[in-house]
Design a protein around this motif. Structure first.
Motif, PDB file in Angstrom:
ATOM      1  N   SER A  29      80.858  66.700  35.410  1.00 15.46           N
ATOM      2  CA  SER A  29      81.318  66.635  36.792  1.00 15.46           C
ATOM      3  C   SER A  29      82.698  67.287  36.905  1.00 15.46           C
ATOM      4  O   SER A  29      83.530  67.186  36.000  1.00 15.46           O
ATOM      5  CB  SER A  29      81.412  65.172  37.238  1.00 15.46           C
ATOM      6  N   GLU A  30      82.942  67.959  38.045  1.00 17.16           N
ATOM      7  CA  GLU A  30      84.265  68.547  38.280  1.00 17.16           C
ATOM      8  C   GLU A  30      85.117  67.641  39.171  1.00 17.16           C
ATOM      9  O   GLU A  30      86.228  67.979  39.550  1.00 17.16           O
ATOM     10  CB  GLU A  30      84.106  69.946  38.905  1.00 17.16           C
ATOM     11  N   ASN A  31      84.552  66.495  39.492  1.00 21.93           N
ATOM     12  CA  ASN A  31      85.258  65.534  40.324  1.00 21.93           C
ATOM     13  C   ASN A  31      86.101  64.614  39.438  1.00 21.93           C
ATOM     14  O   ASN A  31      85.651  63.559  39.009  1.00 21.93           O
ATOM     15  CB  ASN A  31      84.222  64.741  41.143  1.00 21.93           C
ATOM     16  N   CYS A  32      87.320  65.067  39.128  1.00 22.51           N
ATOM     17  CA  CYS A  32      88.173  64.365  38.169  1.00 22.51           C
ATOM     18  C   CYS A  32      89.559  64.167  38.756  1.00 22.51           C
ATOM     19  O   CYS A  32      89.997  64.959  39.580  1.00 22.51           O
ATOM     20  CB  CYS A  32      88.311  65.176  36.885  1.00 22.51           C
ATOM     21  N   LYS A  43      97.155  66.834  30.215  1.00 25.35           N
ATOM     22  CA  LYS A  43      96.900  65.748  31.162  1.00 25.35           C
ATOM     23  C   LYS A  43      95.772  64.862  30.668  1.00 25.35           C
ATOM     24  O   LYS A  43      94.858  65.339  29.997  1.00 25.35           O
ATOM     25  CB  LYS A  43      96.469  66.321  32.517  1.00 25.35           C
ATOM     26  N   LEU A  44      95.815  63.600  31.038  1.00 24.84           N
ATOM     27  CA  LEU A  44      94.667  62.727  30.810  1.00 24.84           C
ATOM     28  C   LEU A  44      93.939  62.635  32.149  1.00 24.84           C
ATOM     29  O   LEU A  44      94.523  62.234  33.155  1.00 24.84           O
ATOM     30  CB  LEU A  44      95.111  61.345  30.336  1.00 24.84           C
ATOM     31  N   MET A  45      92.693  63.059  32.148  1.00 25.62           N
ATOM     32  CA  MET A  45      91.902  63.072  33.374  1.00 25.62           C
ATOM     33  C   MET A  45      90.891  61.928  33.347  1.00 25.62           C
ATOM     34  O   MET A  45      90.401  61.555  32.285  1.00 25.62           O
ATOM     35  CB  MET A  45      91.128  64.391  33.494  1.00 25.62           C
ATOM     36  N   GLU A  46      90.573  61.401  34.508  1.00 22.69           N
ATOM     37  CA  GLU A  46      89.462  60.456  34.619  1.00 22.69           C
ATOM     38  C   GLU A  46      88.346  61.127  35.410  1.00 22.69           C
ATOM     39  O   GLU A  46      88.579  61.654  36.507  1.00 22.69           O
ATOM     40  CB  GLU A  46      89.873  59.174  35.337  1.00 22.69           C
ATOM     41  N   CYS A  47      87.135  61.093  34.869  1.00 23.84           N
ATOM     42  CA  CYS A  47      85.988  61.601  35.601  1.00 23.84           C
ATOM     43  C   CYS A  47      85.594  60.547  36.641  1.00 23.84           C
ATOM     44  O   CYS A  47      85.384  59.383  36.298  1.00 23.84           O
ATOM     45  CB  CYS A  47      84.829  61.853  34.635  1.00 23.84           C
ATOM     46  N   ARG A  48      85.500  60.953  37.903  1.00 21.47           N
ATOM     47  CA  ARG A  48      85.171  59.975  38.958  1.00 21.47           C
ATOM     48  C   ARG A  48      83.697  59.578  38.907  1.00 21.47           C
ATOM     49  O   ARG A  48      83.302  58.578  39.498  1.00 21.47           O
ATOM     50  CB  ARG A  48      85.499  60.544  40.333  1.00 21.47           C
ATOM     51  N   ASN A  49      82.896  60.382  38.196  1.00 18.33           N
ATOM     52  CA  ASN A  49      81.472  60.050  38.096  1.00 18.33           C
ATOM     53  C   ASN A  49      81.187  59.060  36.967  1.00 18.33           C
ATOM     54  O   ASN A  49      80.652  57.985  37.198  1.00 18.33           O
ATOM     55  CB  ASN A  49      80.657  61.336  37.919  1.00 18.33           C
ATOM     56  N   CYS A  50      81.554  59.426  35.711  1.00 13.41           N
ATOM     57  CA  CYS A  50      81.195  58.559  34.577  1.00 13.41           C
ATOM     58  C   CYS A  50      82.371  57.729  34.061  1.00 13.41           C
ATOM     59  O   CYS A  50      82.199  56.875  33.201  1.00 13.41           O
ATOM     60  CB  CYS A  50      80.589  59.396  33.442  1.00 13.41           C
ATOM     61  N   PHE A  54      89.536  61.888  29.556  1.00  9.31           N
ATOM     62  CA  PHE A  54      89.551  62.966  28.568  1.00  9.31           C
ATOM     63  C   PHE A  54      90.810  63.799  28.729  1.00  9.31           C
ATOM     64  O   PHE A  54      91.371  63.911  29.815  1.00  9.31           O
ATOM     65  CB  PHE A  54      88.293  63.846  28.680  1.00  9.31           C
ATOM     66  N   ARG A  55      91.226  64.389  27.611  1.00  7.53           N
ATOM     67  CA  ARG A  55      92.439  65.201  27.611  1.00  7.53           C
ATOM     68  C   ARG A  55      92.118  66.598  28.117  1.00  7.53           C
ATOM     69  O   ARG A  55      91.113  67.195  27.746  1.00  7.53           O
ATOM     70  CB  ARG A  55      93.002  65.247  26.197  1.00  7.53           C
TER      71      ARG A  55
END
Ligand code: ZN
Length: 291
Positions: A29-32, A43-50, A54-55
């Motif tokens: 997903s690109e919704n992060c 950056k530490l990203m959060e996936c809004r889907n799952c 992830f870094r």
């Protein structure tokens, strides 16, 4: 822990890769959204889907394999440093009960998942030089390790007489447990690790994984440790929401250290249990049941 030279390389690589598309490494997903940041560019990203953390930027897979083959060094001096003969003898004489390599709590956990079973078939995924496989074997289990680093695997095969495989394709099937400790947070492809586990388990077998805890309950209590836990060597930061999402159609138990062993038992089909997630180490147990 990285050396200064590795830190500089990591920073430069991150700057060069900063045009990379932001995409979840698990579900694509690109919704992060960004939830933490280091050195301006990582950056530490959060996936809004799952809900995987992830870094970003993400390493290429070949770079990742190369890093673990040649550069990876843990600061505890035992994960990657191979003991000399006298130290190894001492550790074996003590049955690995002294220090941080003691596997008793894992054995306790297995006994709770399979009460009465004395000899389980276990995959020790990311077995390093085999100190955990060795203890499982000593306890009567049939263990096969898997290790990406040839030097560590060879050391274990020669000195501990454990079976350590260096090729995932050669891992044997029909296992009761696919076990990993502090591996999934390093893995470049979590989805492939989990599907490998599923393919190697019996119907009703368990995936058991320990790793650093990225859950919000832990972050709330330990802002600084949370910030320290992710980076070059930990491209994934696992948390309860992610596991609840990916294992939503199967039984699971999610807990954190100190593990509440009384709550661990053979999982029933509809069971989904989440314990207190404010501890430093995260544990997930999930059962693969074939229809
Ligand atoms: Zn995702």
């Amino acid at each position: 822990m990285l050396t200064n030279k590795q830190k500089i390389k990591y920073l430069l690589d991150s700057i060069l890769a900063s045009g990379q598309k932001i995409q979840c490494t698990y579900c694509k997903s690109e919704n992060c959204k960004e939830i933490d940041r280091k050195y301006l560019v990582t950056k530490l990203m959060e996936c809004r889907n799952c809900h995987l953390y992830f870094r970003y930027p993400v390493d290429k897979q070949e770079e990742n394999a190369d890093f673990y083959q040649t550069e990876y060094q843990e600061s505890d001096n035992i994960t990657t440093d191979l003991p000399d003969p006298s130290l190894l003898k001492k550790m074996k004489d003590e049955g690995f009960t002294v220090g941080n390599k003691n596997a008793d709590r894992y054995l306790d956990l297995f006994a709770r998942l399979f009460p009465g079973e004395k000899s389980l078939r276990i995959i020790d995924y990311g077995s390093s030089w085999g100190y955990t496989s060795y203890q499982f074997k000593q306890a009567g289990h049939q263990v096969q390790g898997y290790e990406i680093s040839r030097s560590r695997a060879s050391y274990g095969i020669e000195n501990l007489e454990v079976d350590i495989c260096m090729d995932e394709k050669l891992l044997r099937k029909e296992n009761h447990i696919f076990f990993s400790s502090h591996v999934i947070e390093h893995h470049p492809d979590i989805a492939s690790m989990i599907s490998l586990a599923e393919s190697l388990l019996i119907n009703g077998g368990y995936f058991v994984a320990f790793c650093p805890n990225g859950s919000p309950a832990f972050r709330l209590k330990n802002q600084e440790t949370f910030h320290r836990f992710w980076g070059k060597v930990h491209p994934n930061f696992l948390n309860g929401d992610f596991y609840r999402h990916i294992f939503r159609n199967q039984p699971y138990y999610i807990g954190s250290s100190p593990i509440n062993f009384e709550n661990i038992h053979p999982l029933q089909l509809q069971e989904s249990l989440t314990d207190d997630l404010s501890g430093e180490e995260l544990l997930v147990i999930t059962k693969f049941v074939k229809p």
